[in-house]
Design an enzyme around this catalytic site. Structure first.
Site: not given
Length: 315
Positions: A44-45, A83, A120-122, A211
């Site tokens: 997705g990013y 994603d 973003c998950g990070h 991930n």
């Protein structure tokens, strides 16, 4: 899109860790497919950055993501895991989202429990919706899968670990609730160390995704054998092609700025040393020539006589 989902389920049933490189467009997907993997992941990013120029912060829309997924799946011969962000709305929006990804032909998607706009998950600042609402979204997605394409793989992701008041307990609880709601695979984003990964493997009652984001995020570098031992079934490397593209294009164009001709020769030499063949061969020009022979009038072949340029037939 039962075919891609069926193929993915067969790979997940092999009882060995399934490793998926991340790609961001059909071009990088074609490279990954030429190298050879059992499944490929659409980031997705990277999709957001390559299609819109903006980071993974809720700027890209569902149609843009689905269009990218469809063209990538068309380009490759293995299942695509895509994603699907947070499903682009509430449970009713998720219904259309899953239907459209099924229509796109991909093998799987993952949907997360972030609020909108997601990110973003990070990165810092993530928030998640209430657990009950998140479970309802997964139930809606699972019902669409069961109605439209039973082999389609539904991955449910929780970002609860990385919120301001997040805990691993909450993330594990959500992951198990999502599996009970009908998800095929659970995905806990952002475990911070190996002890958390081991605990996830023990306490989540179903297949698991890791991930592998490397230095971009908070999750640790770990050996694949350890992930396998802890009970993980699938590992994605979401930004592999995105980082590689940025780094290599930056290096090549930096050299180009100093010496355009010399840099172009170096780029040509580096490309020709790869195993993908010429650019025309990789892109599929020989197949176009075959289509012309099969479907166009014979006189269409006359255009090749005496014309200039690389001969696609000779690739």
């Amino acid at each position: 899109m039962t075919d891609s989902g069926t193929a993915l389920r067969e790979r997940l049933d092999r009882n060995e860790l399934l490793v998926c490189p991340g790609v961001h467009d059909p071009l990088t997907a074609g490279v990954a497919d030429a190298v050879g993997f059992d499944a490929i992941y659409m980031t997705g990013y990277g999709t957001s950055l390559s299609k819109t120029g903006y980071p993974d912060a809720g700027f890209i829309t569902m149609p843009e993501m689905i269009d990218n997924a469809a063209t990538i799946q068309e380009r490759i011969d293995v299942p695509l895991i895509a994603d699907a962000d947070n499903g682009y709305g509430n449970a009713t929006n998720v219904i259309r989202t899953v239907r459209e990804y099924i229509n796109a032909g991909v093998g799987a998607i993952h949907i997360e429990d972030q609020t909108f706009p997601k990110r973003c998950g990070h990165t810092k600042g993530r928030q998640v919706i209430p657990r009950e609402e998140a479970v309802g979204k997964i139930e809606a997605a699972a019902d669409v899968r069961d109605d439209r394409a039973e082999d389609f793989v539904l991955i449910a992701r929780t970002d609860a670990r990385g919120t301001g008041d997040g805990s691993l307990d909450e993330a594990i609880g959500r992951a198990n609730d999502f599996l009970e709601a009908g998800a095929d695979v659970a995905f806990i984003e952002g475990p911070t160390d190996e002890s958390e990964l081991e605990r996830i493997g023990r306490e989540v009652s179903g297949p698991l995704v890791y991930n592998f984001v490397g230095d971009l995020g908070s999750s640790p570098y770990v050996d694949l054998s350890s992930l396998d031992e802890w009970g993980f079934d699938l590992v994605i490397f979401p930004i592999a092609s995105t980082l590689s593209t940025i780094a290599n294009v930056h290096a090549d164009l930096s050299a180009f700025a100093d010496d355009p001709v010399g840099a172009m020769r170096a780029i040509d030499d580096e490309f020709n040393a790869q195993s993908v063949g010429s650019l025309h061969e990789f892109a599929g020009f020989p197949e176009v020539v075959d289509w012309e022979r099969q479907y166009l009038p014979d006189e269409e072949q006359d255009k090749y006589a005496g014309s200039l340029g690389d001969d696609p037939e000779a690739e």
